[in-house]
Design an enzyme around this catalytic site. Structure first.
Site, PDB file in Angstrom:
ATOM      1  CG  ASP A 124      -9.055  -3.918  -4.797  1.00 35.76           C
ATOM      2  OD1 ASP A 124      -8.676  -2.922  -3.821  1.00 35.76           O
ATOM      3  OD2 ASP A 124      -9.667  -4.844  -4.929  1.00 35.76           O
ATOM      4  NE  ARG A 159      -8.017   5.962   1.913  1.00 32.12           N
ATOM      5  CZ  ARG A 159      -9.267   4.814   3.166  1.00 32.12           C
ATOM      6  NH1 ARG A 159      -9.629   6.290   3.442  1.00 32.12           N
ATOM      7  NH2 ARG A 159      -8.327   4.289   3.870  1.00 32.12           N
ATOM      8  CE1 TYR A 188     -13.459  -7.202   1.309  1.00 33.51           C
ATOM      9  CE2 TYR A 188     -11.430  -8.905   0.472  1.00 33.51           C
ATOM     10  CZ  TYR A 188     -11.069  -7.952   2.002  1.00 33.51           C
ATOM     11  OH  TYR A 188     -10.485  -7.477   1.987  1.00 33.51           O
ATOM     12  NE  ARG A 221      -3.766  -1.889   0.241  1.00 34.33           N
ATOM     13  CZ  ARG A 221      -5.335  -1.917   0.959  1.00 34.33           C
ATOM     14  NH1 ARG A 221      -5.439  -0.861   1.629  1.00 34.33           N
ATOM     15  NH2 ARG A 221      -5.904  -3.107  -0.193  1.00 34.33           N
ATOM     16  NE  ARG A 244      -9.673   7.072  -7.551  1.00 31.96           N
ATOM     17  CZ  ARG A 244     -10.145   6.499  -5.843  1.00 31.96           C
ATOM     18  NH1 ARG A 244      -8.799   5.939  -4.895  1.00 31.96           N
ATOM     19  NH2 ARG A 244     -10.893   6.761  -5.831  1.00 31.96           N
TER      20      ARG A 244
HETATM   21  O1  1CP Z   1       0.299  -0.355  -3.557  1.00 27.23           O
HETATM   22  C1  1CP Z   1      -0.404  -0.809  -3.231  1.00 27.23           C
HETATM   23  O2  1CP Z   1      -0.168  -1.614  -2.559  1.00 27.23           O
HETATM   24  C2  1CP Z   1      -1.126  -1.289  -4.801  1.00 27.23           C
HETATM   25  C3  1CP Z   1      -2.424  -1.028  -4.547  1.00 27.23           C
HETATM   26  C4  1CP Z   1      -3.328  -2.563  -3.657  1.00 27.23           C
HETATM   27  C5  1CP Z   1      -3.327  -3.630  -3.311  1.00 27.23           C
HETATM   28  C6  1CP Z   1      -2.309  -4.068  -2.984  1.00 27.23           C
HETATM   29  C7  1CP Z   1      -4.714  -1.429  -3.119  1.00 27.23           C
HETATM   30  C8  1CP Z   1      -5.372  -0.464  -4.171  1.00 27.23           C
HETATM   31  N1  1CP Z   1      -5.254  -3.166  -3.567  1.00 27.23           N
HETATM   32  C9  1CP Z   1      -4.161  -4.236  -3.181  1.00 27.23           C
HETATM   33  C10 1CP Z   1      -4.905  -5.301  -2.819  1.00 27.23           C
HETATM   34  C11 1CP Z   1      -5.851  -5.324  -1.752  1.00 27.23           C
HETATM   35  N2  1CP Z   1      -7.342  -4.994  -2.135  1.00 27.23           N
HETATM   36  C12 1CP Z   1      -6.123  -6.101  -0.701  1.00 27.23           C
HETATM   37  C13 1CP Z   1      -4.945  -7.315  -0.283  1.00 27.23           C
HETATM   38  C14 1CP Z   1      -3.751  -6.638   0.737  1.00 27.23           C
HETATM   39  C15 1CP Z   1      -3.966  -5.999   1.091  1.00 27.23           C
HETATM   40  O3  1CP Z   1      -4.251  -7.095   2.380  1.00 27.23           O
HETATM   41  O4  1CP Z   1      -4.032  -5.043   2.205  1.00 27.23           O
HETATM   42  C16 1CP Z   1      -7.163  -6.296  -0.264  1.00 27.23           C
HETATM   43  C17 1CP Z   1      -7.279  -7.189   0.880  1.00 27.23           C
HETATM   44  C18 1CP Z   1      -7.670  -5.507  -0.894  1.00 27.23           C
HETATM   45  C19 1CP Z   1      -8.971  -5.249  -0.814  1.00 27.23           C
HETATM   46  C20 1CP Z   1      -9.994  -3.868  -0.439  1.00 27.23           C
HETATM   47  N3  1CP Z   1      -9.948  -3.063  -1.812  1.00 27.23           N
HETATM   48  C21 1CP Z   1      -9.792  -2.970   0.686  1.00 27.23           C
HETATM   49  C22 1CP Z   1      -9.894  -3.927   2.229  1.00 27.23           C
HETATM   50  C23 1CP Z   1     -10.804  -3.922   2.704  1.00 27.23           C
HETATM   51  C24 1CP Z   1     -10.979  -4.504   3.653  1.00 27.23           C
HETATM   52  O5  1CP Z   1     -11.987  -6.035   4.007  1.00 27.23           O
HETATM   53  O6  1CP Z   1     -10.720  -4.243   4.961  1.00 27.23           O
HETATM   54  C25 1CP Z   1     -10.141  -2.108   0.737  1.00 27.23           C
HETATM   55  C26 1CP Z   1      -9.619  -0.483   1.471  1.00 27.23           C
HETATM   56  C27 1CP Z   1     -10.016  -1.873  -1.090  1.00 27.23           C
HETATM   57  C28 1CP Z   1      -9.832  -0.449  -2.019  1.00 27.23           C
HETATM   58  C29 1CP Z   1      -8.744  -0.091  -2.319  1.00 27.23           C
HETATM   59  N4  1CP Z   1      -7.107  -0.926  -2.907  1.00 27.23           N
HETATM   60  C30 1CP Z   1      -6.591   0.036  -2.709  1.00 27.23           C
HETATM   61  C31 1CP Z   1      -6.746   1.517  -2.630  1.00 27.23           C
HETATM   62  C32 1CP Z   1      -6.158   2.296  -2.893  1.00 27.23           C
HETATM   63  C33 1CP Z   1      -8.140   0.995  -2.252  1.00 27.23           C
HETATM   64  C34 1CP Z   1      -8.489   2.343  -1.029  1.00 27.23           C
HETATM   65  C35 1CP Z   1      -9.556   2.755  -2.084  1.00 27.23           C
HETATM   66  C36 1CP Z   1      -9.609   4.347  -2.024  1.00 27.23           C
HETATM   67  O7  1CP Z   1      -8.915   5.134  -2.329  1.00 27.23           O
HETATM   68  O8  1CP Z   1     -10.676   4.402  -1.685  1.00 27.23           O
END
Ligand code: 1CP
Length: 365
Positions: free
Chosen positions: A81, A36, A156, A32, A45
């Site tokens: 994602d 944000r 999910y 991540r 974005r």
């Molecule tokens: O910089 C990076 O790491 C690349 C971006 C990235 C990655 C690796 C995003 C962007 N998503 C992911 C993978 C991801 N998505 C995972 C595995 C990584 C982890 O464990 O953190 C998971 C579980 C998700 C699912 C997801 N997508 C969540 C988690 C929700 C939960 O169940 O708690 C969320 C909040 C998202 C949205 C998301 N994905 C990525 C971003 C930057 C965001 C936030 C979007 C926004 O700006 O609102």
């Protein structure tokens, strides 16, 4: 696989470490690292939904590059994602700001599972975005692609969105194992297909995120999850280094390492030397990735220095003991959204410079 030429990154500390060779400096990237925490991300974005951003080649490339420029990390991670292949397959999913992926229809019955579409094509926008990124990275900077593991994606789908206890997912697993296995059989090829797109487009390494696997007992993990993760990792065996990671997976490190990866991600709860022992006992020495508590990034330079020194020391001890073949520095999970970008840059600088008095990986391979 076609005969595309992968980049030859002789100067990449990340790839050297991933291959079990001695890197010129401790490689670091943060899960991540894009997103944000960066004002330039929030600006870019604005007015574009998360999912739309992931299908715009220029935008996904730019967001991927932002943390690399700002923090001097040794690898970029593709901005995407884990639900992107589901979306591309035609599943109605949305990413709700502040929450995460939400499904229009939860998948609960055998009929729901049978109706799930499977991705059978490249995601051209992502492939194009990867091309742009590779043109911009230097030959010391690797590009890491990623996919979500079938269990985490299943959670999910079955829960319908983010979940605290993953109870419907576990209930399905235990009350109707046939439907569970059918669900995993549907998700696995979709994930593999998306990974193939990324490989063909030229990623230098990949990470399999099984973020929520830590909610399972080892027994359930082995029976209901491991075979499918294994299949995905096997599909790219010998192509690029593979990283496997989940949160709270201390008790599963042995089982997860048996899924087959060169690198094992470790969350912050387990000291690196103990993690290495668990992995070593299960499959032999592997490269470790991790494992700074993300909260430490906001705890001041003194705490950062202390924890970084401790973690590098534990990894060095594991290598010296023959329990690991290298160390890629990372967090124990993703960057927290409120982390100040300056603190992230500072951490990278410290990780590159803190000296633990160690240590070259043993020359044996
Ligand atoms: O910089 C990076 O790491 C690349 C971006 C990235 C990655 C690796 C995003 C962007 N998503 C992911 C993978 C991801 N998505 C995972 C595995 C990584 C982890 O464990 O953190 C998971 C579980 C998700 C699912 C997801 N997508 C969540 C988690 C929700 C939960 O169940 O708690 C969320 C909040 C998202 C949205 C998301 N994905 C990525 C971003 C930057 C965001 C936030 C979007 C926004 O700006 O609102």
């Amino acid at each position: 696989m076609g005969a595309m030429t992968r980049r030859n990154l002789n100067n990449s500390p990340f790839l050297a470490a991933a291959h079990g060779r001695t890197p010129s400096r401790t490689p670091v990237w943060f899960m991540r690292q894009a997103g944000r925490s960066l004002p330039e991300y929030r600006e870019l974005r604005e007015g574009t939904s998360m999912l739309d951003a992931c299908f715009k080649p220029d935008m996904l490339a730019e967001i991927t590059m932002q943390p690399v420029r700002r923090h001097d990390v040794d690898a970029a991670i593709l901005f995407s994602d884990i639900v992107i292949p589901l979306k591309a397959a035609g599943i109605d999913v949305e990413i709700v700001p502040g929450r995460g992926p939400v499904m229009a229809h939860a998948v609960r019955t055998p009929q729901d599972v049978r109706n799930l579409p499977v991705l059978d094509d490249d995601i051209a926008e992502v492939a194009e975005g990867i091309g742009i990124i590779l043109d911009e990275l230097t030959d010391s900077q690797a590009l890491i692609g990623f996919v979500g593991a079938p269990f985490t994606l299943a959670s999910y789908l079955v829960e319908g969105g983010p979940s605290k206890n993953h109870e419907r997912t576990k209930s399905l697993m235990h009350s109707d194992p046939d439907t569970w296995h059918l669900l995993m059989e549907k998700i696995t090829p979709t994930v593999t297909r998306f990974l193939q797109t990324q490989i063909s487009a030229g990623i230098d390494a990949m990470q399999l995120f099984d973020s929520w696997a830590g909610y399972l007992t080892e027994r359930d993990y082995r029976e209901f999850v491991l075979p499918y993760s294994q299949r995905i990792l096997e599909s790219v065996d010998g192509e690029i280094p593979r990283i496997h990671f989940g949160v709270g997976t201390g008790e599963l490190l042995g089982a997860m390492s048996q899924a087959g990866s060169e690198v094992m991600g470790v969350d912050w709860r387990v000291p690196m030397d103990s993690a290495a022992e668990r992995i070593h006992n299960a499959v032999g020495p592997r490269v470790l990735q991790g494992n700074l508590d993300p909260a430490i990034l906001s705890s001041g330079e003194q705490a950062m220095t202390r924890e970084i020194t401790r973690i590098k020391g534990e990894a060095a001890d594991a290598i010296a003991a023959g329990h690991a073949t290298g160390h890629i520095f990372n967090l124990g999970h993703g960057v927290l959204p409120n982390t100040a970008p300056e603190d992230i840059t500072k951490a990278v600088e410290l990780i590159h410079s803190v000296d633990t008095g160690a240590v070259a990986a043993p020359e044996k391979r």
